[in-house]
Scaffold this motif. Structure first.
Motif, mmCIF file in Angstrom:
data_model
loop_
_atom_site.group_PDB
_atom_site.id
_atom_site.type_symbol
_atom_site.label_atom_id
_atom_site.label_comp_id
_atom_site.label_asym_id
_atom_site.label_seq_id
_atom_site.Cartn_x
_atom_site.Cartn_y
_atom_site.Cartn_z
ATOM 1 N N TRP A 61 8.681 43.301 36.397
ATOM 2 C CA TRP A 61 7.903 44.549 37.094
ATOM 3 C C TRP A 61 8.646 45.090 38.244
ATOM 4 C CZ3 TRP A 61 3.983 46.873 34.626
ATOM 5 C CH2 TRP A 61 3.350 48.031 35.321
ATOM 6 N N ILE A 62 9.375 44.243 39.041
ATOM 7 C CA ILE A 62 10.265 44.580 39.764
ATOM 8 C C ILE A 62 11.297 45.485 39.427
ATOM 9 C CG2 ILE A 62 11.676 43.926 41.798
ATOM 10 C CD1 ILE A 62 9.938 41.521 42.190
ATOM 11 N N ALA A 63 11.886 44.907 38.322
ATOM 12 C CA ALA A 63 12.952 45.523 37.537
ATOM 13 C C ALA A 63 12.642 47.017 37.002
ATOM 14 C CB ALA A 63 13.594 44.844 36.278
ATOM 15 N N LEU A 64 11.341 46.993 36.532
ATOM 16 C CA LEU A 64 10.643 48.227 36.060
ATOM 17 C C LEU A 64 10.630 49.494 37.447
ATOM 18 C CD1 LEU A 64 9.448 50.270 34.032
ATOM 19 C CD2 LEU A 64 7.281 49.076 34.598
ATOM 20 N N CYS A 65 10.235 48.782 38.492
ATOM 21 C CA CYS A 65 10.213 49.744 39.615
ATOM 22 C C CYS A 65 11.581 50.299 39.950
ATOM 23 C CB CYS A 65 9.537 48.889 41.024
ATOM 24 S SG CYS A 65 7.809 48.373 40.874
ATOM 25 N N ILE A 66 12.600 49.338 40.282
ATOM 26 C CA ILE A 66 14.014 49.754 40.288
ATOM 27 C C ILE A 66 14.404 50.768 39.465
ATOM 28 C CG2 ILE A 66 16.337 48.789 40.531
ATOM 29 C CD1 ILE A 66 15.128 46.352 41.656
ATOM 30 N N ILE A 120 1.869 54.678 40.848
ATOM 31 C CA ILE A 120 1.214 53.903 39.962
ATOM 32 C C ILE A 120 1.852 52.570 39.716
ATOM 33 C CG2 ILE A 120 0.273 53.775 37.784
ATOM 34 C CD1 ILE A 120 -0.274 56.944 38.081
ATOM 35 N N ILE A 121 3.007 52.491 39.413
ATOM 36 C CA ILE A 121 3.831 51.286 39.028
ATOM 37 C C ILE A 121 4.318 50.446 40.365
ATOM 38 C CG2 ILE A 121 6.138 50.376 37.977
ATOM 39 C CD1 ILE A 121 6.262 53.033 36.381
ATOM 40 N N THR A 172 -4.014 54.930 38.656
ATOM 41 C CA THR A 172 -3.742 53.856 39.562
ATOM 42 C C THR A 172 -5.113 52.878 39.554
ATOM 43 O OG1 THR A 172 -3.048 55.616 41.286
ATOM 44 C CG2 THR A 172 -3.857 53.470 42.137
ATOM 45 N N MET A 173 -6.023 53.069 39.289
ATOM 46 C CA MET A 173 -7.007 51.954 39.486
ATOM 47 C C MET A 173 -7.161 51.245 38.121
ATOM 48 S SD MET A 173 -8.419 51.666 42.290
ATOM 49 C CE MET A 173 -9.392 50.341 41.621
ATOM 50 N N GLN A 174 -6.847 52.098 36.842
ATOM 51 C CA GLN A 174 -6.582 51.415 35.781
ATOM 52 C C GLN A 174 -5.555 50.406 35.491
ATOM 53 O OE1 GLN A 174 -7.318 54.818 36.095
ATOM 54 N NE2 GLN A 174 -9.110 55.424 34.989
ATOM 55 N N MET A 175 -4.469 50.821 36.012
ATOM 56 C CA MET A 175 -3.442 50.038 36.059
ATOM 57 C C MET A 175 -3.381 48.742 37.052
ATOM 58 S SD MET A 175 -0.046 49.525 34.948
ATOM 59 C CE MET A 175 0.842 51.293 34.442
ATOM 60 N N ALA A 176 -4.256 48.986 38.171
ATOM 61 C CA ALA A 176 -4.577 48.065 39.133
ATOM 62 C C ALA A 176 -5.534 46.896 38.599
ATOM 63 C CB ALA A 176 -5.088 48.752 40.359
#
Length: 432
Positions: free
Chosen positions: A80-85, A109-110, A409-413
């Protein structure tokens, strides 16, 4: 800041993992930022802060983790960190200020979801699994109660403190207006329809967002029912789920019921695999009763009837085809944000999170998301409890519904917090 990798042993069984080490001198992470996000959600919405406060809280959590200096990262969370980057890398495709703003809305959101997940994994001294589940139920009740209110006051729009202090030029933008002066419902009158369709949407701008939240949060209610030893709690939550079906049906949301069917079907399969045939039979009976009720009450006919006046399926097919063609022209970094397709009249990179990832962040972005989801589900597969199976059903369902649902945001959270609960239980044997 010291980042420690936690990796479960092969097979991901809960009795075969080693506790990740954190020194006894490490600061405990406070519970209030995560609890504010969940327990304070109805107030955040009423203040018009639903698009701002989640990011503020994520930054506060990040600051606490930096101050702690020792953070454990579950291996899947590195993906997930790689996705953010990678989403940051994809800014090379942006053109102008409006593109940057639109990219930022998708990025947070991510980013926010990743911070929530890592924070929960590391805050076990203060943030309990029970506390997170109850907090998610507070969000669920907010969705259901506002759904009921939307049926009574479909044209109502809330004037929030944020709308009063925001410049009028911004509030005149329809999307911004829906966030800071949120309507209770989407009122749609397709050409030829005999009467308007009142589709509950609050506390979100769109009825589909309401449906996805209901899909992701209802299993948490069922998990709490299965884990509770109190008959009264079971009865109250059971009646609440039945009551929640009224606004759920009013959304005419086919994807929501598909998602709920996947949740129930997954739990039944896991119960059968575990040899708990009695629980599986009761779950199957409950599902069949729900189907009979939908058909007998005419609710299913109403949901399908909307298709006669609004060809959303055919419209999406055309949009998906155009999106795929555009992605093939920029398959690596995508376009950074959604782009309007003039011939269809809808923006490419919308109408489903799969297509948003693919169009905005290329096939690499989509691949990272899928790798995270699949790896997370497999490494937490060793769930044993009934409650754990319901929680685990949320990310499993997400793999299917992200084809036609967009994640806010809330759905992903909610999805990421469910996964983090599973990861934490695998690492620290918390019993899920």
């Amino acid at each position: 800041m010291l980042l420690t990798l936690f990796e479960p042993r092969r097979g991901g069984r809960y009795d075969e993992v080693e506790d990740p080490a954190i020194s006894s001198t490490a600061r405990e992470l406070p519970a209030w930022p995560l609890y504010t996000l969940l327990y304070g959600f109805p107030f955040i919405w009423a203040l018009g802060m639903a698009q701002f406060m989640p990011t503020i809280l994520a930054l506060i959590m990040l600051a606490y983790m930096v101050a702690r200096r020792e953070i454990v990262i579950f291996r899947a969370q590195w993906i997930w960190i790689a996705l953010c980057i990678w989403t940051v890398v994809c800014t090379v495709s942006l053109h102008g200020g409006s593109d940057i703003l639109a990219w930022g809305l998708r990025f947070v959101i991510i980013f926010n979801a990743g911070i929530y997940s890592i924070y929960l994994f590391n805050a076990r001294e203060r943030v309990t699994s029970h506390g997170i589940m109850i907090g998610l139920i507070v969000v669920w009740y907010t969705v259901v109660i506002l759904g009921w209110l939307s049926l009574q006051f479909p044209d109502f729009r809330l004037t929030t403190p944020m709308s009063m202090i925001m410049p009028g030029g911004l509030v005149s933008n329809e999307l911004v207006k829906d966030y800071v002066m949120p309507p209770l419902a989407e009122v749609q009158l397709p050409w030829g329809a005999p009467e308007p369709y009142v589709r509950p949407s609050a506390p979100f701008p769109y009825a589909n967002s309401w449906g996805l939240a209901f899909t992701f949060l209802t299993p948490i209610v069922l998990a709490t029912m299965s884990a509770s030893s109190s008959l009264w709690i079971k009865i109250c939550l059971g009646f609440s789920v039945i009551a929640g079906l009224v606004p759920a049906v009013a959304t005419s949301n086919r994807g929501m019921f598909i998602g709920l069917a996947i949740c129930v079907g997954y739990v039944i399969m896991r119960q059968v695999m575990a040899g708990n045939l009695k629980v599986a039979v009761w779950a199957l009976i409950g599902a069949l009763l729900a189907v009979v009720t939908l058909v007998g009450s005419g609710a299913l006919a109403k949901i399908l009837g909307r298709q006669e006046y609004s060809d959303s399926t055919g419209g999406r097919a055309s949009l998906y085809a155009a999106t795929w063609d555009a992605v093939m022209q920029s398959p690596v970094v995508g376009y950074g944000t959604a782009r309007m397709n003039v011939s269809i009249g809808v923006s490419m990179g919308t109408q489903g999170y799969l297509w948003a990832l693919m169009f905005c962040f290329g096939l690499v972005g989509l691949g990272l998301f899928l790798a995270f989801m699949v790896y997370s589900i497999l490494t937490t597969w060793g769930v044993q409890s009934d409650a754990g199976m319901w929680i685990h059903s949320v990310p499993v369902t997400a793999i299917f519904v992200f084809v036609f649902y967009s994640f806010d945001t809330m759905q992903m959270a909610a999805m990421m917090l469910c996964l983090s609960l599973m990861m934490r239980s695998a690492a620290y044997r918390e019993g899920l």
